[in-house]
Design an enzyme around this catalytic site. Structure first.
Site, mmCIF file in Angstrom:
data_model
loop_
_atom_site.group_PDB
_atom_site.id
_atom_site.type_symbol
_atom_site.label_atom_id
_atom_site.label_comp_id
_atom_site.label_asym_id
_atom_site.label_seq_id
_atom_site.Cartn_x
_atom_site.Cartn_y
_atom_site.Cartn_z
ATOM 1 N N TRP A 106 27.133 45.025 33.648
ATOM 2 C CA TRP A 106 28.066 44.030 33.114
ATOM 3 C C TRP A 106 27.403 42.665 32.997
ATOM 4 O O TRP A 106 27.695 41.902 32.064
ATOM 5 C CB TRP A 106 29.337 43.994 33.956
ATOM 6 C CG TRP A 106 29.953 45.349 34.034
ATOM 7 C CD1 TRP A 106 30.067 46.152 35.128
ATOM 8 C CD2 TRP A 106 30.468 46.121 32.931
ATOM 9 N NE1 TRP A 106 30.630 47.355 34.791
ATOM 10 C CE2 TRP A 106 30.886 47.369 33.460
ATOM 11 C CE3 TRP A 106 30.616 45.867 31.570
ATOM 12 C CZ2 TRP A 106 31.450 48.357 32.654
ATOM 13 C CZ3 TRP A 106 31.178 46.866 30.766
ATOM 14 C CH2 TRP A 106 31.580 48.090 31.314
ATOM 15 N N ASP A 176 32.542 36.586 36.687
ATOM 16 C CA ASP A 176 33.298 37.761 36.261
ATOM 17 C C ASP A 176 33.747 38.457 37.532
ATOM 18 O O ASP A 176 32.940 39.048 38.251
ATOM 19 C CB ASP A 176 32.393 38.662 35.412
ATOM 20 C CG ASP A 176 33.059 39.989 35.031
ATOM 21 O OD1 ASP A 176 34.218 40.221 35.427
ATOM 22 O OD2 ASP A 176 32.400 40.788 34.348
ATOM 23 N N LYS A 200 41.848 46.724 37.632
ATOM 24 C CA LYS A 200 41.305 47.201 38.910
ATOM 25 C C LYS A 200 42.266 46.869 40.062
ATOM 26 O O LYS A 200 42.703 47.739 40.793
ATOM 27 C CB LYS A 200 39.957 46.550 39.206
ATOM 28 C CG LYS A 200 39.003 46.463 38.033
ATOM 29 C CD LYS A 200 38.318 47.748 37.702
ATOM 30 C CE LYS A 200 37.206 47.505 36.694
ATOM 31 N NZ LYS A 200 36.486 48.719 36.309
#
Length: 365
Positions: A106, A176, A200
């Protein structure tokens, strides 16, 4: 276990488990929300009923996460992937550098998007070590006039997580936090912008939470498309275009559930207990199970491990699936096994996995 009358042991990496009581409440309110004769999915996002839901979710998020008054809270769309683009588009000014700390896929994706808008640099990377650890704070190098430093707080694929964040001084720090947001208390004031997909720890997929310091937002590039400006969404209270109304409603209900658990301090304690159950099996297995992440960088959200050999690993995953465990396959890029133990994954689910892992090892010693 019978899948017809019991819920799965859900270790999916995302979308992930949601609290049963939240799902049951949504089920009860799905057809007729608060006597309106409509579902929350059917009503106008401009209605007073939805506006109340929307604003209450923002208010509860502020309270639970202890967000300072000089920060904006936005509910956007496009996931973290759109934020990979919006951040450099808004904040990577001509002639400045943006520093990306590389801790996994990511981070790589965020860095790649930034190359389209300016001059990003990789200030620290653990790629040579197969992303088994988080860089030391001393490895993170940046200039006092740089645009920002960007990091990924938890790495779902490799099972690593930051335990301490760098002090970047006057240089803006962006994170992030898609896979560990609100899993523990943090000092929001350390960051200029935080973003996270909700799927999540905060709700279903479709909502992206952005928390940003107002004076940082004021520095954004104004010569970009309207919908990609943070200011557009600030000025419209995240209602510039039709928002993911059901997702925001569910996010608000998950926040109520976190509140009932005792807030983030209680959630953090639960997350530590859940992860310990599984890490203890790995550490006491004499090599039957081996963790991917270095111990000092282990994630409390995503526990990555391998089984003694490839054939046994396949058998482990097959037997686990037959026993009602879902989502234990590692990411396709690294293989192995992964147990994602997000906020809503019950302690009992983690205990069931612990028991299964011990029994499987005892059977194949």
């Amino acid at each position: 276990m019978s899948q017809s009358n019991q819920r799965a042991y859900n270790f999916n990496a995302g979308p992930s488990a949601l609290p049963v009581e939240v799902l049951e409440k949504a089920q009860q309110e799905l057809v007729n929300f608060h006597g309106t004769g409509m579902s929350i999915m059917e009503m106008s996002h401009r209605s007073s009923t939805f506006e109340e839901v929307h604003n209450e979710a923002i208010s509860r998020l502020r309270k639970l996460f202890d967000i300072p008054d000089d920060y904006e809270v936005l509910f956007l769309q496009g996931g973290a992937s759109l934020q990979f683009t919006m951040i450099p588009m808004n904040f990577l000014q001509l002639g400045k550098k943006a520093n990306y700390v590389m801790t996994g896929v990511w981070s790589e994706k965020a860095y790649k998007e930034a190359t389209l808008f300016g001059e990003p640099v990789q200030t620290a990377s653990t790629k040579e070590n197969k992303y088994r650890n988080i860089p030391s704070l001393e490895e993170i190098d940046f200039g006092s006039d740089d645009a920002y430093v960007h990091l990924t707080s938890n790495n779902t694929i490799y099972g690593t997580q930051w335990s301490e964040f760098p002090d970047t001084g006057e240089v803006p720090l962006i994170a992030d936090m898609s896979s560990d947001i609100m899993s523990k208390p943090i000092d929001i004031s350390r960051f200029d912008l935080i973003y996270a997909g909700a799927q999540k720890n905060l709700g279903p997929s479709g909502v992206t939470v952005v928390i940003a310091r107002r004076d940082f937002l004021a520095k954004a590039n104004k010569e970009i498309p309207t919908i990609l400006k943070y200011s557009t969404h600030v000025e419209s209270n995240s209602l510039y275009n039709t928002p993911p109304t059901f997702g925001i409603y569910m996010l608000g209900e998950v926040l109520k559930w976190i509140e009932k658990q005792g807030g983030l301090a209680a959630i953090a304690k639960q997350n530590e207990e859940k992860a310990k159950l599984i890490y203890d099996v790995i550490d006491n297995s004499n090599g039957f199970y081996t963790g991917h992440a270095s111990k000092e960088s282990r994630s409390l959200m995503n526990i990555t491990f391998r089984v003694a050999d490839e054939e046994l690993e396949k058998q482990f995953l097959t037997e686990a699936k037959d026993a009602g465990f879902v989502g234990l396959n590692g990411h396709r890029s690294v293989g192995g096994c992964r147990a994602s133990t997000y906020n809503s994954v019950p302690l009992e689910t983690c205990k069931a996995l612990q028991d299964f892992m011990i029994a499987f090892q005892n059977k194949h010693k």
